[in-house]
Design a protein around this motif. Structure first.
Motif, short mmCIF file in Angstrom:
data_model
loop_
_atom_site.label_atom_id
_atom_site.label_comp_id
_atom_site.label_asym_id
_atom_site.label_seq_id
_atom_site.Cartn_x
_atom_site.Cartn_y
_atom_site.Cartn_z
N VAL A 62 -6.13 63.24 -7.44
CA VAL A 62 -4.71 62.87 -7.43
C VAL A 62 -4.02 63.85 -8.37
N ALA A 63 -3.04 64.59 -7.88
CA ALA A 63 -2.56 65.75 -8.65
C ALA A 63 -1.06 65.95 -8.52
N PHE A 64 -0.49 66.55 -9.56
CA PHE A 64 0.90 66.98 -9.58
C PHE A 64 0.95 68.44 -10.02
N PRO A 65 1.66 69.31 -9.31
CA PRO A 65 1.91 70.65 -9.81
C PRO A 65 2.75 70.58 -11.09
N VAL A 66 2.39 71.40 -12.09
CA VAL A 66 3.14 71.41 -13.35
C VAL A 66 3.51 72.84 -13.70
N THR A 67 4.53 72.96 -14.55
CA THR A 67 4.94 74.27 -15.03
C THR A 67 3.81 74.91 -15.81
N VAL A 68 3.39 76.10 -15.44
CA VAL A 68 2.20 76.73 -15.99
C VAL A 68 2.29 76.91 -17.50
N ALA A 69 3.44 77.32 -18.02
CA ALA A 69 3.56 77.65 -19.44
C ALA A 69 3.33 76.46 -20.33
#
Length: 300
Positions: free
Chosen positions: A284-291
């Motif tokens: 179960v996943a959410f894309p997040v801001t890499v920085a």
């Protein structure tokens, strides 16, 4: 459609038939309009309805099925099924669905009690959340507006079709996944997008063009991204247990001030059919801001 009767056959007025069948005259008129219980004769001059005595059993069956809150369309399927055994099978199929929905609601009520009391993570287990980097991928996809009760069957069927199609696109190169572009619930229909990564972008475009717009099929490039994810067992994929997993990831993200960088998703990395209830099968996943992403910790 009014039935043909022998002119010598004794008929019951709608009032007498209503009393014998335990249905109101109003209900009988409704069931006539719906084709569930047509009168044997309608007087051309007065419009009065008349029924045969042997229609009482059908009328009583309709009345009893209504006490189960069975929709009129399903009642028609039961009463028109043929003999008693066929009618019983139709009733069994309907009631199995009722019990499944009731069991789902019972589980949801338990989840909500835990959520409202702050015990949802305790009830459904702790979740280890971490971040992972996913490379750019070419994916073939199917999209559909769909409600929650249809979702499990659609996920299996659509990913199966896409994995079959991947044979013409250089093969599958990563775990299949489903992206939720908007909420899927009993009232909200997404859309959801089933995706399968493939090796050959040119072959994928040709495959998608050949299929046209059938089933909302497309090919696109999924950009590289960082995901905040938790891995869950097959038993936890069921609704509403999976909601606790989504909430655990979101809480982990809030604690770290992470920014959403895209819609949430479920990634199926294991063989579903071969897996047991306790085997890990899904992220179960959410894309997040890499920085802003941080190392994984345990949520809850």
């Amino acid at each position: 459609m009014t039935e043909t009767v022998d002119v010598d056959e004794e008929l019951l007025s709608i009032g007498a038939f209503a009393a014998r069948s335990r249905l109101s005259a109003k209900a009988l008129r409704l069931y006539d309009r719906l084709g569930l219980l047509a009168p044997a004769r309608v007087d051309a001059d007065t419009g009065y309805r008349y029924y045969r005595a042997d229609q009482v059993e059908r009328a009583r069956l309709v009345a009893l099925l209504r006490q189960l809150d069975m929709p009129l369309a399903r009642i028609a399927e039961v009463v028109d099924a043929g003999d008693g055994a066929a009618q019983a099978r139709r009733l069994d199929a309907y009631w199995a669905g009722v019990e499944a929905r009731h069991a789902s609601r019972r589980t949801l009520a338990g989840y909500l009690r835990g959520r409202l009391s702050g015990r949802s993570l305790e009830m459904y287990g702790k979740f280890t959340v971490e971040t992972v980097d996913v490379p750019e991928q070419v994916v073939i996809t199917e999209s559909r507006h769909i409600l929650a009760d249809e979702l499990p069957a659609w996920i299996g069927a659509s990913l199966g079709r896409l994995e079959e199609g991947a044979r013409a696109c250089g093969g599958v190169t990563g775990s299949p996944f489903v992206v939720y572009h908007s909420e899927v619930s009993v009232e909200s229909d997404g859309p959801a997008e089933a995706c399968v990564p493939v090796a050959d972008a040119a072959a994928a475009r040709a495959w998608a063009a050949e299929r046209g717009r059938a089933r909302g099929t497309t090919v696109r490039v999924e950009p590289a991204m960082r995901l905040a994810r938790t891995r869950i067992a097959k038993a936890q994929v069921a609704h509403p247990q999976i909601l606790a997993a989504f909430e655990a990831v979101e809480e982990w993200m809030r604690e770290r001030g992470l920014t959403y960088a895209g819609p949430c998703r479920e990634i199926y990395f294991a063989d579903w059919d071969a897996a047991g209830p306790e085997d890990l099968v899904c992220d179960v996943a959410f894309p997040v801001t890499v920085a802003e992403a941080e190392p994984g910790v345990t949520a809850g």
